[in-house]
Design a protein around this motif. Structure first.
Motif, short mmCIF file in Angstrom:
data_model
loop_
_atom_site.label_atom_id
_atom_site.label_comp_id
_atom_site.label_asym_id
_atom_site.label_seq_id
_atom_site.Cartn_x
_atom_site.Cartn_y
_atom_site.Cartn_z
N PHE A 85 4.76 59.42 22.09
CA PHE A 85 5.96 60.32 22.13
C PHE A 85 7.15 59.43 22.21
O PHE A 85 8.26 59.66 21.64
CB PHE A 85 5.76 61.60 22.91
CG PHE A 85 6.87 62.49 23.05
CD1 PHE A 85 6.69 63.79 22.07
CD2 PHE A 85 8.23 62.38 23.72
CE1 PHE A 85 7.55 64.52 21.93
CE2 PHE A 85 9.17 63.39 23.57
CZ PHE A 85 8.72 64.52 22.63
N PHE A 86 7.22 58.43 22.92
CA PHE A 86 8.44 57.54 23.42
C PHE A 86 8.32 56.29 22.69
O PHE A 86 9.25 55.89 22.61
CB PHE A 86 8.45 57.24 24.91
CG PHE A 86 8.57 58.81 25.64
CD1 PHE A 86 9.92 59.09 25.75
CD2 PHE A 86 7.62 59.08 26.35
CE1 PHE A 86 10.24 60.63 26.49
CE2 PHE A 86 7.85 60.56 27.08
CZ PHE A 86 9.16 60.84 27.10
N LEU A 133 1.22 60.06 25.46
CA LEU A 133 2.39 60.11 25.85
C LEU A 133 3.28 59.05 25.54
O LEU A 133 4.57 59.16 25.03
CB LEU A 133 2.24 60.06 27.34
CG LEU A 133 1.90 61.31 28.29
CD1 LEU A 133 2.05 60.98 29.80
CD2 LEU A 133 2.26 62.55 27.80
N LYS A 134 2.75 57.81 25.34
CA LYS A 134 3.30 56.83 24.88
C LYS A 134 3.86 56.83 23.26
O LYS A 134 4.67 56.32 22.93
CB LYS A 134 2.70 55.47 25.04
CG LYS A 134 2.65 54.87 26.48
CD LYS A 134 2.60 53.44 26.48
CE LYS A 134 2.94 52.93 27.81
NZ LYS A 134 3.47 51.66 27.94
#
Lengths: 152, 262
Positions: A82-83, A79-80
């Motif tokens: 992605f951002f 997830l990290k």
């Protein structure tokens, strides 16, 4: 909806087991580090090492560890990714791996007095071009183990 | 010797405060990240479906019919001859309902088909074809009960629910394409979208029930047909009520209460 519930349960389960195993590993590392505090000493420094003592044995010693995150850590890291930002879940893993590799190297050379020129290398084993690939890393610690002749 | 032991104890104390390990709590980090993603996904879905609904509600009839013709299912269903009488009765009820609602006039032909299937179900396809299962037909429903089921399906059409559902799915597909690079991110986005989609669908079903109830009152002066039909299914229902959170339809109990309040 059912998929989401299964995912949440899986994340909770792996967060619990991952945290427990990590704590246990850190405790184990601490105990082994304390046990090896006196011998062998490790030196990351000078490439040219000299001593006045009589040397009995010189050899290359290495300690390796291949480490990967649990499902929860990999999930959060993905997830990290992605951002962007710090991949905090992997920071503790890398610390564990580094210390474990050094400990394994030192345990192999328990008889030695000092290990000089210690270096730590890391190799990514996962496929960078495949997003499905599980992130895993090999850490290798190596150095020259030196054993002195016993003083009479 | 005592001094030596102290040395080991001191090291143990130093190790307690390890500066090499990150002090961030992963669980907390994850919750912050997750709540951010949930907010972004929900804001995207809500604004997308709000704008789509705004357009769909004002969409000209010609455009509506053009879109609907793309989703025709007529050629795939063949009705058994033994149901011809029922089809006649349903067609009569359909005409009565259409007469009572301007939104349904001059649109689809609303062909009625009966699908051989034991399930108790009825549905309306995006092109306006209405499909009853043989299971619901063989339940021997009264005229008012049949009118309720038919009006419920026509209610979906009158509210343009089929077009709104298509637009919602387009929004979800767009989100999945954006997040397609990360499979974990995609699974979260899919989970949130699906949950939101189910809740939206339950809302549409309630509105269709209310439409059907109002229609029954208009035609027969009472919505007892709807209440009886739902009560019948409610009494046969064996699954617990909380299961409706995983369903596209509200629970029978909830639907019954909704009609009773009318």
């Amino acid at each position: 909806m059912l998929d989401l519930i299964i995912l949440i349960l899986l994340l909770l389960l792996t967060y619990g087991t991952g945290s427990y195993l990590e704590k246990r590993h850190f405790k184990n590392i601490q105990q082994r580090e304390i046990a090896l505090i006196r011998k062998p000493i490790i030196s990351f420094g000078a490439k040219k090492w000299t001593t006045n003592k009589k040397i009995k044995k010189i050899e290359l010693v290495a300690g390796e560890v291949v480490i990967s995150g649990d499902y929860f850590k990999n999930f959060v890291a993905s997830l990290k990714n992605f951002f962007g930002g710090r991949l905090t879940p992997f920071e503790s893993i890398m610390d564990r791996a580094r210390r474990e590799a050094i400990l394994r190297m030192r345990e192999k050379a328990k008889y030695a007095n000092i290990i000089v020129n210690v270096r730590i290398e890391s190799v990514m084993l996962s496929d960078l071009y495949n997003p499905q690939s599980i992130p895993q890393c090999a850490i290798i610690a190596y150095g020259t183990a030196i054993t002195y002749e016993k003083e009479q | 010797m005592k001094k030596n032991n102290n040395y080991e104890n001191q090291l143990a104390l130093i190790q307690e405060d390890n500066i090499n390990v990150s002090t961030t709590n992963e669980g907390k980090d994850f919750l912050i990240l997750l709540s951010g993603i949930v907010c972004i996904v929900l804001i995207f879905l809500f604004s997308f479906s709000f704008l789509a609904s705004l357009y769909i509600d004002r969409m000209p009839v010609e455009t509506q019919l053009k879109i609907e013709s793309l989703f025709s299912v007529k050629q795939h269903i063949k009705t058994d001859n033994k149901y011809s009488k029922k089809i006649l009765q349903l067609n009569h009820l359909k005409e009565v309902i259409i007469k009572n609602d301007k939104n349904l006039q001059n649109k689809s032909k609303f062909d009625i088909n009966i699908l051989t299937n034991k399930e108790i179900n009825a549905m309306i396809s995006p092109d306006g074809s209405i499909i009853f299962t043989s299971g619901i037909i063989e339940k021997n429903l009264t005229e008012q009960e049949l009118a309720f089921v038919l009006a419920h399906e026509l209610g979906h059409y009158a509210h343009r629910d089929h077009l709104k559902t298509i637009s919602k799915q387009v929004g979800i597909i767009a989100l999945c394409l954006i997040t397609g690079q990360s499979s974990h991110m995609q699974s979260i986005v899919q989970g949130i979208s699906e949950t939101e989609f189910l809740s939206h669908s339950r809302k549409q079903e309630k509105e269709a029930d209310l439409y059907a109830s109002r229609m029954l009152v208009k035609i027969y002066g009472t919505n007892n047909g709807g209440k009886n039909f739902i009560k019948r299914l409610k009494d046969n229902e064996k699954t617990p009520e909380f299961f409706s959170y995983f369903s596209t339809h509200p629970s029978w109990e909830e639907r019954y209460k909704l009609l009773e309040a009318q």
